[in-house]
Motif scaffolding. Structure first.
Motif, PDB file in Angstrom:
ATOM      1  N   GLU A 165      28.646  33.477  41.040  1.00  0.00           N
ATOM      2  CA  GLU A 165      28.497  34.524  40.033  1.00  0.00           C
ATOM      3  C   GLU A 165      29.326  35.733  40.445  1.00  0.00           C
ATOM      4  OE1 GLU A 165      25.057  36.194  37.082  1.00  0.00           O
ATOM      5  OE2 GLU A 165      24.456  35.679  39.115  1.00  0.00           O
ATOM      6  N   THR A 166      30.044  36.304  39.492  1.00  0.00           N
ATOM      7  CA  THR A 166      30.863  37.480  39.749  1.00  0.00           C
ATOM      8  C   THR A 166      29.978  38.717  39.739  1.00  0.00           C
ATOM      9  OG1 THR A 166      31.356  38.004  37.431  1.00  0.00           O
ATOM     10  CG2 THR A 166      32.766  36.347  38.521  1.00  0.00           C
ATOM     11  N   LYS A 167      30.586  39.892  39.875  1.00  0.00           N
ATOM     12  CA  LYS A 167      29.832  41.146  39.794  1.00  0.00           C
ATOM     13  C   LYS A 167      29.272  41.376  38.392  1.00  0.00           C
ATOM     14  CE  LYS A 167      33.735  44.122  38.638  1.00  0.00           C
ATOM     15  NZ  LYS A 167      34.508  45.301  38.975  1.00  0.00           N
ATOM     16  N   LEU A 168      29.777  40.623  37.403  1.00  0.00           N
ATOM     17  CA  LEU A 168      29.306  40.722  36.026  1.00  0.00           C
ATOM     18  C   LEU A 168      28.282  39.621  35.784  1.00  0.00           C
ATOM     19  CD1 LEU A 168      32.787  41.241  34.306  1.00  0.00           C
ATOM     20  CD2 LEU A 168      31.242  42.986  35.235  1.00  0.00           C
ATOM     21  N   LYS A 169      27.033  40.006  35.578  1.00  0.00           N
ATOM     22  CA  LYS A 169      25.934  39.043  35.459  1.00  0.00           C
ATOM     23  C   LYS A 169      26.230  38.005  34.379  1.00  0.00           C
ATOM     24  CE  LYS A 169      20.946  38.655  35.349  1.00  0.00           C
ATOM     25  NZ  LYS A 169      20.975  37.646  36.369  1.00  0.00           N
ATOM     26  N   VAL A 204      35.758  41.323  30.241  1.00  0.00           N
ATOM     27  CA  VAL A 204      35.220  42.680  30.149  1.00  0.00           C
ATOM     28  C   VAL A 204      33.821  42.613  29.559  1.00  0.00           C
ATOM     29  CG1 VAL A 204      35.516  44.988  29.172  1.00  0.00           C
ATOM     30  CG2 VAL A 204      37.538  43.634  29.777  1.00  0.00           C
ATOM     31  N   ASP A 205      32.857  43.206  30.246  1.00  0.00           N
ATOM     32  CA  ASP A 205      31.461  43.195  29.800  1.00  0.00           C
ATOM     33  C   ASP A 205      31.274  44.199  28.660  1.00  0.00           C
ATOM     34  OD1 ASP A 205      28.708  43.136  29.504  1.00  0.00           O
ATOM     35  OD2 ASP A 205      28.280  43.309  31.651  1.00  0.00           O
ATOM     36  N   PHE A 236      28.179  47.197  31.895  1.00  0.00           N
ATOM     37  CA  PHE A 236      28.837  47.484  30.618  1.00  0.00           C
ATOM     38  C   PHE A 236      30.121  48.282  30.871  1.00  0.00           C
ATOM     39  CE2 PHE A 236      29.425  50.620  27.139  1.00  0.00           C
ATOM     40  CZ  PHE A 236      29.730  49.743  26.110  1.00  0.00           C
ATOM     41  N   GLY A 237      31.217  47.825  30.289  1.00  0.00           N
ATOM     42  CA  GLY A 237      32.486  48.523  30.425  1.00  0.00           C
ATOM     43  C   GLY A 237      33.260  48.202  31.691  1.00  0.00           C
ATOM     44  N   GLN A 238      32.731  47.296  32.511  1.00  0.00           N
ATOM     45  CA  GLN A 238      33.446  46.885  33.714  1.00  0.00           C
ATOM     46  C   GLN A 238      34.135  45.548  33.461  1.00  0.00           C
ATOM     47  OE1 GLN A 238      31.139  47.037  37.358  1.00  0.00           O
ATOM     48  NE2 GLN A 238      29.907  48.736  36.576  1.00  0.00           N
ATOM     49  N   TYR A 239      35.158  45.280  34.280  1.00  0.00           N
ATOM     50  CA  TYR A 239      35.857  44.012  34.121  1.00  0.00           C
ATOM     51  C   TYR A 239      35.935  43.258  35.438  1.00  0.00           C
ATOM     52  CZ  TYR A 239      40.244  45.717  36.229  1.00  0.00           C
ATOM     53  OH  TYR A 239      41.192  46.204  37.091  1.00  0.00           O
ATOM     54  N   PHE A 240      36.187  41.968  35.298  1.00  0.00           N
ATOM     55  CA  PHE A 240      36.425  41.083  36.437  1.00  0.00           C
ATOM     56  C   PHE A 240      37.734  40.370  36.158  1.00  0.00           C
ATOM     57  CE2 PHE A 240      36.292  36.799  38.253  1.00  0.00           C
ATOM     58  CZ  PHE A 240      36.102  37.106  39.596  1.00  0.00           C
ATOM     59  N   SER A 241      38.581  40.255  37.187  1.00  0.00           N
ATOM     60  CA  SER A 241      39.825  39.516  37.023  1.00  0.00           C
ATOM     61  C   SER A 241      39.989  38.526  38.162  1.00  0.00           C
ATOM     62  CB  SER A 241      41.030  40.452  36.950  1.00  0.00           C
ATOM     63  OG  SER A 241      41.218  41.131  38.174  1.00  0.00           O
ATOM     64  N   ILE A 242      40.692  37.439  37.861  1.00  0.00           N
ATOM     65  CA  ILE A 242      40.923  36.378  38.839  1.00  0.00           C
ATOM     66  C   ILE A 242      42.196  35.629  38.459  1.00  0.00           C
ATOM     67  CG2 ILE A 242      39.482  34.748  37.556  1.00  0.00           C
ATOM     68  CD1 ILE A 242      38.690  33.488  40.257  1.00  0.00           C
ATOM     69  N   ARG A 298      28.700  35.010  26.278  1.00  0.00           N
ATOM     70  CA  ARG A 298      28.778  35.792  25.042  1.00  0.00           C
ATOM     71  C   ARG A 298      28.618  37.274  25.383  1.00  0.00           C
ATOM     72  NH1 ARG A 298      25.617  32.531  20.211  1.00  0.00           N
ATOM     73  NH2 ARG A 298      26.789  30.580  20.453  1.00  0.00           N
ATOM     74  N   GLY A 299      29.263  38.111  24.583  1.00  0.00           N
ATOM     75  CA  GLY A 299      29.163  39.550  24.802  1.00  0.00           C
ATOM     76  C   GLY A 299      30.265  40.093  25.696  1.00  0.00           C
ATOM     77  N   PHE A 300      31.329  39.349  25.857  1.00  0.00           N
ATOM     78  CA  PHE A 300      32.465  39.765  26.682  1.00  0.00           C
ATOM     79  C   PHE A 300      33.748  39.723  25.865  1.00  0.00           C
ATOM     80  CE2 PHE A 300      29.507  39.055  29.978  1.00  0.00           C
ATOM     81  CZ  PHE A 300      30.013  39.539  31.171  1.00  0.00           C
ATOM     82  N   ALA A 301      34.690  40.592  26.237  1.00  0.00           N
ATOM     83  CA  ALA A 301      36.063  40.462  25.756  1.00  0.00           C
ATOM     84  C   ALA A 301      36.818  39.660  26.802  1.00  0.00           C
ATOM     85  CB  ALA A 301      36.697  41.837  25.575  1.00  0.00           C
ATOM     86  N   HIS A 302      37.885  39.003  26.365  1.00  0.00           N
ATOM     87  CA  HIS A 302      38.645  38.134  27.266  1.00  0.00           C
ATOM     88  C   HIS A 302      40.137  38.269  26.989  1.00  0.00           C
ATOM     89  CE1 HIS A 302      40.606  34.183  28.111  1.00  0.00           C
ATOM     90  NE2 HIS A 302      40.094  34.462  29.294  1.00  0.00           N
ATOM     91  N   GLY A 303      40.915  38.184  28.062  1.00  0.00           N
ATOM     92  CA  GLY A 303      42.365  38.163  27.928  1.00  0.00           C
ATOM     93  C   GLY A 303      43.000  37.564  29.162  1.00  0.00           C
TER      94      GLY A 303
END
Length: 182
Positions: free
Chosen positions: A5-9, A86-87, A95-101, A115-120
């Protein structure tokens, strides 16, 4: 398969168990029972998508909201990308934080985005084949997005602005603050 699990639950990096020999390799990329156990949720994927892009292409940040929100399981079949989630969950502590890999055909990692995330993603290699599963069908009236260079998010896409290739649609997306969030 290892689930981290990332920092984003609820957002997980999946690392496969790869079996190599003189013929090549084998790994199980998806098993519904193991997947749902690993993320501790019940997700039923209904649609697969694939895209091909060249170096510098940046796709995103996209999301679907409301009853058409989508969870995604993403991976790279060929090449390498910087993948970003992006949460957007207003009740979330992140909320408002992102994770990248970096996802690549070499590391064979996958990212589960609830669900509830933006993705790119941004293509780091000469070309990339990007594959993802969705747990809900695409609905154009429910799509939204956030501009890639939003100052509040401050995402480092690992490519120079001069080398970025974006669609005209993605260049017109609103800021995080102004986006109609899910």
């Amino acid at each position: 398969m290892i689930f981290n699990e990332t920092k984003l639950k609820g957002c997980f990096v999946l690392e496969p168990t790869i079996f190599n020999d003189e013929r090549g390799y084998f790994y199980e990329s998806y098993n519904k029972n193991k997947f749902n156990d690993g993320i501790r949720a019940d997700v039923d994927f209904v649609q697969d998508n694939q895209s091909f892009s060249t170096k510098g292409v940046l796709r995103g940040l996209h999301f679907q909201s409301g009853e058409f929100a989508q969870a995604k399981l993403v991976r790279v079949l060929n090449g390498s990308v910087l993948d970003v989630a992006v949460d957007l969950r207003k009740s979330s502590q992140t909320f408002g934080q992102y994770f990248s890999i970096v996802l690549s055909s070499e590391n064979k990692k996958q990212l589960f985005i609830p669900r509830g995330f933006a993705h790119g993603f941004a293509v780091l290699s000469n070309t990339a084949d990007f594959f993802y599963k969705c747990d809900n069908y695409y609905n154009s009236s429910s799509e939204g997005g956030i501009i890639y260079n939003d100052q509040q998010l401050n995402i480092d896409w690992k490519i120079s602005k001069d080398d970025m290739k974006l669609s005209s649609k993605d260049l017109e997306l609103p800021t995080f603050k102004d986006a109609l969030l899910c």
